[in-house]
Design an enzyme around this catalytic site. Structure first.
Site, PDB file in Angstrom:
ATOM      1  N   HIS A  62      -4.463  18.201   7.351  1.00  0.00           N
ATOM      2  CA  HIS A  62      -4.624  17.856   5.928  1.00  0.00           C
ATOM      3  C   HIS A  62      -5.753  16.830   5.790  1.00  0.00           C
ATOM      4  O   HIS A  62      -5.923  15.974   6.670  1.00  0.00           O
ATOM      5  CB  HIS A  62      -3.312  17.291   5.380  1.00  0.00           C
ATOM      6  CG  HIS A  62      -3.338  17.133   3.894  1.00  0.00           C
ATOM      7  ND1 HIS A  62      -3.928  16.053   3.284  1.00  0.00           N
ATOM      8  CD2 HIS A  62      -2.894  17.940   2.893  1.00  0.00           C
ATOM      9  CE1 HIS A  62      -3.845  16.200   1.975  1.00  0.00           C
ATOM     10  NE2 HIS A  62      -3.223  17.338   1.709  1.00  0.00           N
TER      11      HIS A  62
ATOM     12  N   ASN B  43       3.710  20.049  -0.734  1.00  0.00           N
ATOM     13  CA  ASN B  43       3.494  18.980   0.246  1.00  0.00           C
ATOM     14  C   ASN B  43       3.939  17.683  -0.422  1.00  0.00           C
ATOM     15  O   ASN B  43       3.264  17.184  -1.318  1.00  0.00           O
ATOM     16  CB  ASN B  43       1.998  18.949   0.621  1.00  0.00           C
ATOM     17  CG  ASN B  43       1.652  17.771   1.501  1.00  0.00           C
ATOM     18  OD1 ASN B  43       2.532  17.046   1.971  1.00  0.00           O
ATOM     19  ND2 ASN B  43       0.358  17.562   1.728  1.00  0.00           N
ATOM     20  N   TRP B  44       5.065  17.153   0.039  1.00  0.00           N
ATOM     21  CA  TRP B  44       5.642  15.974  -0.629  1.00  0.00           C
ATOM     22  C   TRP B  44       5.035  14.666  -0.132  1.00  0.00           C
ATOM     23  O   TRP B  44       5.424  13.586  -0.585  1.00  0.00           O
ATOM     24  CB  TRP B  44       7.175  15.982  -0.487  1.00  0.00           C
ATOM     25  CG  TRP B  44       7.822  17.050  -1.318  1.00  0.00           C
ATOM     26  CD1 TRP B  44       7.182  17.966  -2.105  1.00  0.00           C
ATOM     27  CD2 TRP B  44       9.217  17.315  -1.465  1.00  0.00           C
ATOM     28  NE1 TRP B  44       8.092  18.789  -2.722  1.00  0.00           N
ATOM     29  CE2 TRP B  44       9.349  18.413  -2.347  1.00  0.00           C
ATOM     30  CE3 TRP B  44      10.374  16.750  -0.927  1.00  0.00           C
ATOM     31  CZ2 TRP B  44      10.596  18.942  -2.713  1.00  0.00           C
ATOM     32  CZ3 TRP B  44      11.620  17.274  -1.288  1.00  0.00           C
ATOM     33  CH2 TRP B  44      11.720  18.351  -2.173  1.00  0.00           C
ATOM     34  N   LYS B  45       4.140  14.747   0.829  1.00  0.00           N
ATOM     35  CA  LYS B  45       3.428  13.556   1.321  1.00  0.00           C
ATOM     36  C   LYS B  45       4.419  12.412   1.592  1.00  0.00           C
ATOM     37  O   LYS B  45       5.548  12.666   2.004  1.00  0.00           O
ATOM     38  CB  LYS B  45       2.319  13.171   0.334  1.00  0.00           C
ATOM     39  CG  LYS B  45       1.397  14.365   0.032  1.00  0.00           C
ATOM     40  CD  LYS B  45       0.141  14.015  -0.704  1.00  0.00           C
ATOM     41  CE  LYS B  45      -0.696  15.260  -0.924  1.00  0.00           C
ATOM     42  NZ  LYS B  45      -1.961  15.009  -1.604  1.00  0.00           N
TER      43      LYS B  45
ATOM     44  N   GLU C 238      -8.598  23.101   0.429  1.00  0.00           N
ATOM     45  CA  GLU C 238      -8.304  21.959  -0.429  1.00  0.00           C
ATOM     46  C   GLU C 238      -9.561  21.103  -0.551  1.00  0.00           C
ATOM     47  O   GLU C 238      -9.809  20.230   0.308  1.00  0.00           O
ATOM     48  CB  GLU C 238      -7.182  21.111   0.169  1.00  0.00           C
ATOM     49  CG  GLU C 238      -5.870  21.856   0.321  1.00  0.00           C
ATOM     50  CD  GLU C 238      -4.683  20.906   0.319  1.00  0.00           C
ATOM     51  OE1 GLU C 238      -3.789  21.094  -0.510  1.00  0.00           O
ATOM     52  OE2 GLU C 238      -4.650  19.954   1.119  1.00  0.00           O
TER      53      GLU C 238
ATOM     54  N   SER D 255      -4.840  19.411  -7.242  1.00  0.00           N
ATOM     55  CA  SER D 255      -4.468  19.292  -8.655  1.00  0.00           C
ATOM     56  C   SER D 255      -3.966  20.601  -9.271  1.00  0.00           C
ATOM     57  O   SER D 255      -4.275  20.918 -10.426  1.00  0.00           O
ATOM     58  CB  SER D 255      -5.634  18.711  -9.470  1.00  0.00           C
ATOM     59  OG  SER D 255      -5.956  17.410  -8.993  1.00  0.00           O
TER      60      SER D 255
ATOM     61  N   GLU E  40      -5.983  14.188   4.188  1.00  0.00           N
ATOM     62  CA  GLU E  40      -5.533  12.785   4.287  1.00  0.00           C
ATOM     63  C   GLU E  40      -5.342  12.394   5.753  1.00  0.00           C
ATOM     64  O   GLU E  40      -5.567  11.240   6.126  1.00  0.00           O
ATOM     65  CB  GLU E  40      -4.255  12.586   3.458  1.00  0.00           C
ATOM     66  CG  GLU E  40      -4.577  12.599   1.963  1.00  0.00           C
ATOM     67  CD  GLU E  40      -3.465  13.123   1.068  1.00  0.00           C
ATOM     68  OE1 GLU E  40      -2.317  13.259   1.520  1.00  0.00           O
ATOM     69  OE2 GLU E  40      -3.774  13.409  -0.112  1.00  0.00           O
TER      70      GLU E  40
ATOM     71  N   GLY F 273      -5.338  15.082  -5.895  1.00  0.00           N
ATOM     72  CA  GLY F 273      -4.781  13.907  -6.563  1.00  0.00           C
ATOM     73  C   GLY F 273      -5.683  13.321  -7.642  1.00  0.00           C
ATOM     74  O   GLY F 273      -5.456  12.216  -8.103  1.00  0.00           O
TER      75      GLY F 273
ATOM     76  N   GLY G 291       0.547  19.212  -4.256  1.00  0.00           N
ATOM     77  CA  GLY G 291       0.978  17.847  -3.955  1.00  0.00           C
ATOM     78  C   GLY G 291       1.797  17.291  -5.109  1.00  0.00           C
ATOM     79  O   GLY G 291       2.972  17.620  -5.285  1.00  0.00           O
ATOM     80  N   GLY G 292       1.159  16.467  -5.938  1.00  0.00           N
ATOM     81  CA  GLY G 292       1.844  15.760  -7.024  1.00  0.00           C
ATOM     82  C   GLY G 292       2.829  16.591  -7.835  1.00  0.00           C
ATOM     83  O   GLY G 292       3.981  16.182  -8.026  1.00  0.00           O
TER      84      GLY G 292
HETATM   85  P1  13P Z   1      -2.403  17.287  -5.444  1.00  0.00           P
HETATM   86  O1  13P Z   1      -1.738  18.566  -5.890  1.00  0.00           O
HETATM   87  O2  13P Z   1      -1.598  16.065  -5.756  1.00  0.00           O
HETATM   88  O3  13P Z   1      -3.821  17.222  -5.899  1.00  0.00           O
HETATM   89  O4  13P Z   1      -2.452  17.337  -3.829  1.00  0.00           O
HETATM   90  C1  13P Z   1      -2.915  18.467  -3.189  1.00  0.00           C
HETATM   91  C2  13P Z   1      -2.625  18.364  -1.756  1.00  0.00           C
HETATM   92  O5  13P Z   1      -3.151  17.504  -1.057  1.00  0.00           O
HETATM   93  C3  13P Z   1      -1.653  19.309  -1.173  1.00  0.00           C
HETATM   94  O6  13P Z   1      -1.666  19.255   0.216  1.00  0.00           O
END
Ligand code: 13P
Length: 253
Positions: free
Chosen positions: A97, A11-13, A169, A215, A99, A175, A236-237
């Site tokens: 998600h 997920n590149w957000k 999640e 993470s 967020e 994050g 994510g990251g």
């Molecule tokens: P991180 O891997 O940056 O913690 O993010 C997880 C995430 O929200 C994937 O959708």
């Protein structure tokens, strides 16, 4: 022997312009050319979907979107429809998600509507659920997951949900560098699978992939994937860097 085909999704957000996304997708395709037993998906920003889809065309890496509106079309400024995502090359869509729930007012009700649209449009839905730190500390993790699953999947049949993927999640792990331990994640995944069995049937519970997110890094993916109910990861990251993400994808090698 794994019961379900693993999926590692990135997920590149709100990161990467079109060109940056194309460059990274090219590098990723090269780095994982030897991967055959794990499915891979990347979800760049909407503006990068069409150009990245060109890069992925001859590759096993699939394209996904980070969000979608439930209506077919209409006066919904700033939104995007299922058919727009499909025509840009998407196979998957991430729904609900944390967020989106935290900053953009998404609820189990909107998740439920979006899920129906994904099913009808033949997009593979990845529905995200998970508790906050406060809820975990108050021992509400199971009741939160129960409510998110019950309301989010309400009114659909086991047959219509056969492609559904759930991503667990925990909000406190996103994050933050604070990954859930493999045991904590396994416990939640097992609980979620049990819920699916109770609300639907054991066939759906056994075939449904449940991804862990929060993470995930090259140095913790192995231990997470060793758990029987963890079928992959939503990253994510660490999915923003081709080298790191390819190491996560190759957790078994
Ligand atoms: P991180 O891997 O940056 O913690 O993010 C997880 C995430 O929200 C994937 O959708």
């Amino acid at each position: 022997m794994r019961k379900r085909i693993p999926l590692i999704a990135g997920n590149w957000k709100m990161y990467k312009t079109g060109q940056e996304a194309v460059d990274m997708a090219r590098r990723l395709v090269q780095l994982i050319s030897d991967v055959t037993e794990t499915e891979v998906m990347i979800a760049p920003a909407f503006t990068a979907l069409a150009p990245v889809s060109e890069v992925l065309k001859e590759s096993p890496v699939a394209l996904g979107a980070q969000n979608m509106h439930w209506e077919k079309e209409g006066a919904y400024t700033g939104e995007i429809s299922a058919s727009m995502l499909i025509s840009a090359g998407c196979k998957y869509v991430i729904i609900g998600h944390s967020e989106r729930r935290q900053y953009f007012g998404e609820t189990d009700g909107t998740v439920n509507k979006k899920l129906g649209t994904a099913i009808q449009s033949d997009l593979i839905p990845i529905v995200c659920i998970g508790e906050t730190e406060e809820q975990r500390e108050a021992k509400q993790t199971y009741s939160v997951l129960d409510k998110q699953v019950t309301k989010g999947l309400n009114k659909y049949t086991a047959e219509s949900l056969k492609k559904l993927i759930i991503a667990y999640e925990p909000v406190w792990a996103i994050g933050t560098g604070k990954t859930a331990t493999p045991e904590q994640a396994q416990e939640a995944h097992q609980f979620i699978r049990g819920l699916i069995e109770k609300r639907f049937d054991d066939k759906l519970a056994n075939s449904m992939r449940i991804l862990y997110g929060g993470s995930v890094k090259p140095d913790n993916i192995n231990r997470l994937m060793a758990m029987p109910d963890i079928d992959g990861a939503l990253v994510g990251g660490a999915s923003l860097d081709a080298e790191a993400f390819s190491k996560i994808i190759k957790f078994e090698s």
